[in-house]
Write an enzyme that holds these catalytic residues in place. Sequence first.
Site, PDB file in Angstrom:
ATOM      1  CD  GLU A 191       5.886   5.321   8.870  1.00 40.29           C
ATOM      2  OE1 GLU A 191       6.915   5.263   9.599  1.00 40.29           O
ATOM      3  OE2 GLU A 191       5.634   6.280   8.119  1.00 40.29           O
ATOM      4  CG  ASN A 202       3.108   5.801   5.362  1.00 44.51           C
ATOM      5  OD1 ASN A 202       2.576   4.893   6.001  1.00 44.51           O
ATOM      6  ND2 ASN A 202       4.316   6.265   5.640  1.00 44.51           N
ATOM      7  CE  LYS A 258       4.473   9.927   7.758  1.00 40.47           C
ATOM      8  NZ  LYS A 258       5.647   9.022   7.731  1.00 40.47           N
ATOM      9  CD  GLU A 306       7.503   8.684   5.002  1.00 41.06           C
ATOM     10  OE1 GLU A 306       6.269   8.663   5.044  1.00 41.06           O
ATOM     11  OE2 GLU A 306       8.206   8.819   6.017  1.00 41.06           O
ATOM     12  CB  CYS A 314       6.016   8.056  11.273  1.00 45.46           C
ATOM     13  SG  CYS A 314       7.772   8.134  11.690  1.00 45.46           S
ATOM     14  CG  ASN A 333       9.297   2.416   9.889  1.00 41.19           C
ATOM     15  OD1 ASN A 333       9.978   1.428   9.642  1.00 41.19           O
ATOM     16  ND2 ASN A 333       7.974   2.361   9.934  1.00 41.19           N
TER      17      ASN A 333
HETATM   18  N1  CDV Z   1       8.722   7.679   8.827  1.00 38.12           N
HETATM   19  C1  CDV Z   1       8.832   8.943   9.270  1.00 38.12           C
HETATM   20  O1  CDV Z   1       7.894   9.726   9.177  1.00 38.12           O
HETATM   21  N2  CDV Z   1      10.015   9.314   9.788  1.00 38.12           N
HETATM   22  C2  CDV Z   1      10.279  10.634  10.271  1.00 38.12           C
HETATM   23  C3  CDV Z   1      11.709  11.047  10.080  1.00 38.12           C
HETATM   24  C4  CDV Z   1      12.091  11.169   8.674  1.00 38.12           C
HETATM   25  C5  CDV Z   1      11.982  12.381  10.683  1.00 38.12           C
HETATM   26  C6  CDV Z   1       9.945  10.741  11.747  1.00 38.12           C
HETATM   27  O2  CDV Z   1       9.281  11.707  12.136  1.00 38.12           O
HETATM   28  O3  CDV Z   1      10.383   9.913  12.526  1.00 38.12           O
END
Ligand code: CDV
Length: 328
Positions: free
Chosen positions: A47, A107, A124, A143, A168, A193
């Site tokens: 990501e 994203n 996303k 975000e 993510c 991330n």
């Molecule tokens: N980049 C993300 O989506 N991070 C989220 C954190 C904030 C919980 C994750 O699910 O890793």
Amino acid sequence: MSRFVTVGAAQMGPIQRSDTRPEVVERLLALLHSGADAGCDLVVFPELALTTFFPRWWVDDLSEADHFYETEMPGPETRPLFDKAKQLGVGFHLGYAELTPDGHRYNTAILVERDGTIVGRYRKVHLPGHEDHEPWRAFQHLERYYFEPGDGFAVHGAFGGVVGMAICNDRRWPETYRVLGLQGCELALIGYNTPIHYAPDPDQDRLQGFHNRLVLQSGAYQNGMWVVGVAKAGEEEGCALLGESAIIGPSGEVHATCTTEGDELAVARVDLDLCADYKETLFDFERYRRPEVYGAITGQRGPLVPEGIREGRAGESEASNDTGEEYL
Ligand code: CDV
């Protein structure tokens, strides 16, 4: 029968704010080369793989962050990735911040085939964190300020199979895998991330690795699909990011993992036909799913707690109903 795709999970070490786009693209090209050397058909980048994870900082005006976004793909600085993919015959998946011509911010992840053409794009859906500046946090997770949510999960016929993408936080939600699974997804690509520190509940910090594996493995198994989870890892601008990138098979077993917090490639020879072992037996959706039973409640956004239970009087109302219908 076997349909093999050799996949490289191209974990990245941290990208600092001062790192330029050409410097980052050089690192991606090196990983693409490593993938070619390892016989990969597909290299999966994380990501927001072109920049530092910029939602950790507040800006008063979003346009101050424009330089973190791509306004075209490929653009002049990312074109070398596409040219190299075509030259090597290695496709890739890339996460980045997208700014559309009409000013929308997402994203985003793209899927690029071995001939260098974009065959899929995903924005996303489950945006985590917060919308407003919260100075009490050690770092922000904005975000919901920097991006709009995407509008769905699609699959793409690519690499000889059915390929889906998620990003993510999406990986923590069973709906992500199920919506992909219902479209026959055989290979789900998920960049992430993940800060080790979770400000709203620091008790979860020690569980980050466990939760990562838990969701990737259960998502793979419950939908009979391969799942490739790829991190941006290590100490980025003072924020420790989880690594532990992994390639998971439809059995839920781990086939390859990264063991460092830097740029690293974990490779697995993925047999897409293994998916059928699960999709046509235990998780034969057509035969065993009961959407007529789930429908009324899964269409809700939040919990729909039956009144009697909500008031702490379980047993005195319809709380014992198990279909969900009476709750409505
Ligand atoms: N980049 C993300 O989506 N991070 C989220 C954190 C904030 C919980 C994750 O699910 O890793």
